[in-house]
Enzyme design. Structure first.
Site, short mmCIF file in Angstrom:
data_model
loop_
_atom_site.label_atom_id
_atom_site.label_comp_id
_atom_site.label_asym_id
_atom_site.label_seq_id
_atom_site.Cartn_x
_atom_site.Cartn_y
_atom_site.Cartn_z
N ASP A 49 -4.80 -28.49 -10.65
CA ASP A 49 -5.58 -28.01 -11.44
C ASP A 49 -5.35 -27.92 -12.80
O ASP A 49 -6.34 -28.00 -13.59
CB ASP A 49 -5.84 -26.70 -10.89
CG ASP A 49 -6.69 -26.54 -9.38
OD1 ASP A 49 -7.31 -27.36 -9.06
OD2 ASP A 49 -6.57 -25.27 -8.99
N HIS A 76 -8.40 -29.48 -22.81
CA HIS A 76 -7.76 -28.33 -23.67
C HIS A 76 -6.40 -29.07 -24.09
O HIS A 76 -5.48 -29.64 -23.47
CB HIS A 76 -7.27 -27.10 -22.64
CG HIS A 76 -8.59 -26.37 -22.18
ND1 HIS A 76 -8.39 -24.95 -22.40
CD2 HIS A 76 -9.63 -26.63 -21.50
CE1 HIS A 76 -9.52 -24.63 -21.98
NE2 HIS A 76 -10.33 -25.56 -21.27
#
Length: 235
Positions: free
Chosen positions: A53, A153
């Site tokens: 994840d 990110h």
């Protein structure tokens, strides 16, 4: 004005206590609320795999990080870069927890012992915009900060975005700071004192429907506060 460092990290997972590591550190320096260009951006070899994840969020693969330095080899340099500055972080508890664990591994003290202070922009945003989404993405959208390049990110990019958000979030504070020197009269000009007592300010009373609406709000406050509404106690 103190030196400020806007900081963000990327990590292998969510738990520093369970062995997750910092894989990227991005710092943007502000002085007098302006970017200085004295930034810091480092990738680290975490000596472990990223959780699936987490990898979807930052996109930094084990192969990419394999030849990068280990955090401990640069820990002292990072401490000196951050020393005495105000550290600005979004959701500070997360990043500070990871940094403290990395510093502990390197035999160094916790972050708050050598920086000026830690400011959490998430906590600030929740105070200014209670009940609203206050993620970095949401704040960028609210303030019109361009995040079109944010495919993944990244610590450095997120720190740059957060610096822009922080300036917008605290912009009103500048108006409260009075420059005494600038307030002094310029030589050769005349300052006229105005007697405010000569002005009679009109008092506009609330209309009946406004009083009714106000009372309805007070009734709701009475219910939620157990009858301890401060407005009623002070009138």
């Amino acid at each position: 004005m103190s030196r400020q460092i806007v900081l963000d990290t990327e990590t292998t997972g969510l738990s520093a206590e369970n062995g997750d590591r910092i894989i990227e550190l991005g710092c943007v320096e502000l002085f007098n609320r302006k970017l200085t260009g004295n930034d810091l951006h480092i990738y680290f070899n975490p000596e472990r795999e990223s959780h699936e994840d987490a990898l979807k969020v930052h996109g930094l693969t084990t192969d990419f990080l394999r030849d990068k330095p280990k955090f401990g080899t640069l820990a002292n340099d990072i401490v000196e870069y951050l020393r005495d500055a105000e550290i600005i972080i979004h959701n500070a508890a997360f990043d500070v927890g990871f940094l403290n664990k990395e510093f502990e591994r390197a035999g160094l003290p916790p972050l708050r012992t050598f920086v000026g202070e830690v400011t959490d922009t998430l906590a600030m945003a929740k105070q200014v915009y209670p009940g609203k989404r206050n993620s970095l993405d949401a704040l960028c959208d609210r303030f019109g900060v361009d995040r079109s390049n944010r495919t993944f990110h990244g610590a450095k990019l997120d720190a740059q975005l957060l610096a822009d958000v922080y300036i917008n979030l605290t912009r009103g504070q500048d108006a409260l700071l009075i420059d005494v020197a600038a307030a002094e009269p310029v030589q050769g000009t005349t300052v006229v004192a105005v007697d405010l007592s000569q002005f009679e300010l009109p008092v506009i009373m609330a209309a009946e429907h406004e009083l009714t609406a106000h009372e309805a709000v007070l009734v709701q406050l009475d219910k939620s506060s157990g009858g301890r509404t401060l407005f009623r106690e002070n009138v």
